[in-house]
Write a protein that holds these residues in place. Sequence first.
Motif, short mmCIF file in Angstrom:
data_model
loop_
_atom_site.label_atom_id
_atom_site.label_comp_id
_atom_site.label_asym_id
_atom_site.label_seq_id
_atom_site.Cartn_x
_atom_site.Cartn_y
_atom_site.Cartn_z
N GLN A 81 12.42 0.38 4.80
CA GLN A 81 13.28 1.29 5.56
C GLN A 81 14.39 0.53 6.28
O GLN A 81 15.41 1.09 6.61
N ASN A 82 14.18 -0.77 6.51
CA ASN A 82 15.19 -1.58 7.21
C ASN A 82 16.33 -1.99 6.30
O ASN A 82 17.34 -2.50 6.78
N ASP A 83 16.16 -1.83 4.98
CA ASP A 83 17.25 -2.17 4.07
C ASP A 83 18.40 -1.20 4.29
O ASP A 83 18.21 0.00 4.26
N ASN A 84 19.58 -1.75 4.54
CA ASN A 84 20.73 -0.86 4.60
C ASN A 84 21.20 -0.63 3.17
O ASN A 84 20.59 -1.09 2.23
N LYS A 85 22.24 0.07 3.01
CA LYS A 85 22.67 0.46 1.66
C LYS A 85 23.46 -0.63 0.93
O LYS A 85 23.92 -0.42 -0.17
N GLU A 86 23.60 -1.83 1.55
CA GLU A 86 24.29 -2.90 0.83
C GLU A 86 23.40 -3.38 -0.32
O GLU A 86 22.18 -3.33 -0.25
N ASP A 141 0.89 -1.16 0.00
CA ASP A 141 0.00 0.00 0.00
C ASP A 141 0.93 1.21 0.00
O ASP A 141 2.09 1.09 -0.41
N LYS A 142 0.48 2.37 0.43
CA LYS A 142 1.33 3.56 0.39
C LYS A 142 2.45 3.54 1.43
O LYS A 142 3.42 4.27 1.31
N ASP A 143 2.32 2.68 2.46
CA ASP A 143 3.26 2.72 3.57
C ASP A 143 4.03 1.43 3.82
O ASP A 143 5.17 1.47 4.26
N THR A 144 3.39 0.29 3.59
CA THR A 144 4.00 -0.98 3.98
C THR A 144 3.79 -2.05 2.92
O THR A 144 2.93 -1.92 2.05
N PHE A 164 10.07 -8.70 4.54
CA PHE A 164 9.30 -7.66 3.87
C PHE A 164 7.95 -7.35 4.51
O PHE A 164 7.56 -6.19 4.61
N LEU A 165 7.20 -8.38 4.91
CA LEU A 165 5.80 -8.20 5.31
C LEU A 165 5.64 -7.23 6.47
O LEU A 165 6.34 -7.33 7.48
N GLN A 166 4.73 -6.28 6.28
CA GLN A 166 4.41 -5.24 7.27
C GLN A 166 5.59 -4.32 7.59
O GLN A 166 5.57 -3.61 8.59
N GLN A 167 6.59 -4.30 6.74
CA GLN A 167 7.73 -3.40 6.91
C GLN A 167 7.41 -2.08 6.22
O GLN A 167 6.79 -2.06 5.16
N ASN A 168 7.83 -0.97 6.83
CA ASN A 168 7.64 0.34 6.21
C ASN A 168 8.48 0.45 4.94
O ASN A 168 9.62 -0.02 4.90
N LEU A 169 7.90 1.08 3.92
CA LEU A 169 8.59 1.23 2.64
C LEU A 169 9.70 2.27 2.73
O LEU A 169 9.62 3.21 3.51
N SER A 170 10.70 2.10 1.89
CA SER A 170 11.80 3.06 1.82
C SER A 170 11.30 4.36 1.17
O SER A 170 10.33 4.34 0.40
N PRO A 171 11.94 5.47 1.47
CA PRO A 171 11.57 6.74 0.83
C PRO A 171 11.68 6.66 -0.70
O PRO A 171 10.90 7.29 -1.41
N GLU A 172 12.62 5.87 -1.20
CA GLU A 172 12.79 5.74 -2.64
C GLU A 172 11.56 5.09 -3.30
O GLU A 172 11.10 5.54 -4.35
N ILE A 173 11.02 4.05 -2.68
CA ILE A 173 9.82 3.41 -3.21
C ILE A 173 8.63 4.36 -3.09
O ILE A 173 7.81 4.47 -4.00
#
Length: 184
Positions: A126-131, A78-81, A93-102
């Motif tokens: 948002q939990n994805d680090n930059k790797e 959806d717009k957030d998760t 992934f499930l119920q994780q907040n989306l990155s600002p890029e997405i």
Amino acid sequence: MKATGVVRRIDDLGRIVIPKEIRKTLRIKEGDPLEIFTDKDGEIILKKYSPIGELSEFAINYAETLAKTTGHIACITDKDTVIAVSGAPKKEFLQQNLSPEIEDVMDNKEIYTSKENNEIALPITQNDNKERKYNSQVVYPIVSQGDSIGSIILISKDKNTKMGDVELKVVQSAAGFLGSQMEL
């Protein structure tokens, strides 16, 4: 329920202001729809409304079908998760907040494709680090009545995978179908 210590008065039109700190924490922006619930104890509960969340059971089945058809990880947001995922561990992934890029891709109603392994893959949550976790991906916004309400994302971790026109068309069809379901 968690107390915030904030007290607000209702104005003569029945409005109440949600403090900026709470809006920022809950990622509520101007124009975002909120659902209003009441319970038997007289409490009023405001919840950010997710139109695509109404189709969550359907979205889960659709993500599974996309993953089986394409052989890639499929996410529906959806717009957030992320509200549905198949082909990857759900906890990732499930119920994780989306990155600002997405969120930017959705807000701008853009279509994003990283076809080659040398292109930059967007972080999904948002939990994805930059790797670099993903080698190839397609992100397609779900649009209903002119508004972006979510997205379909195909991801591959395989270093030899290249997304092409087939994956783009599959995701485009899925996004179009889900968007049309919201208009019914």
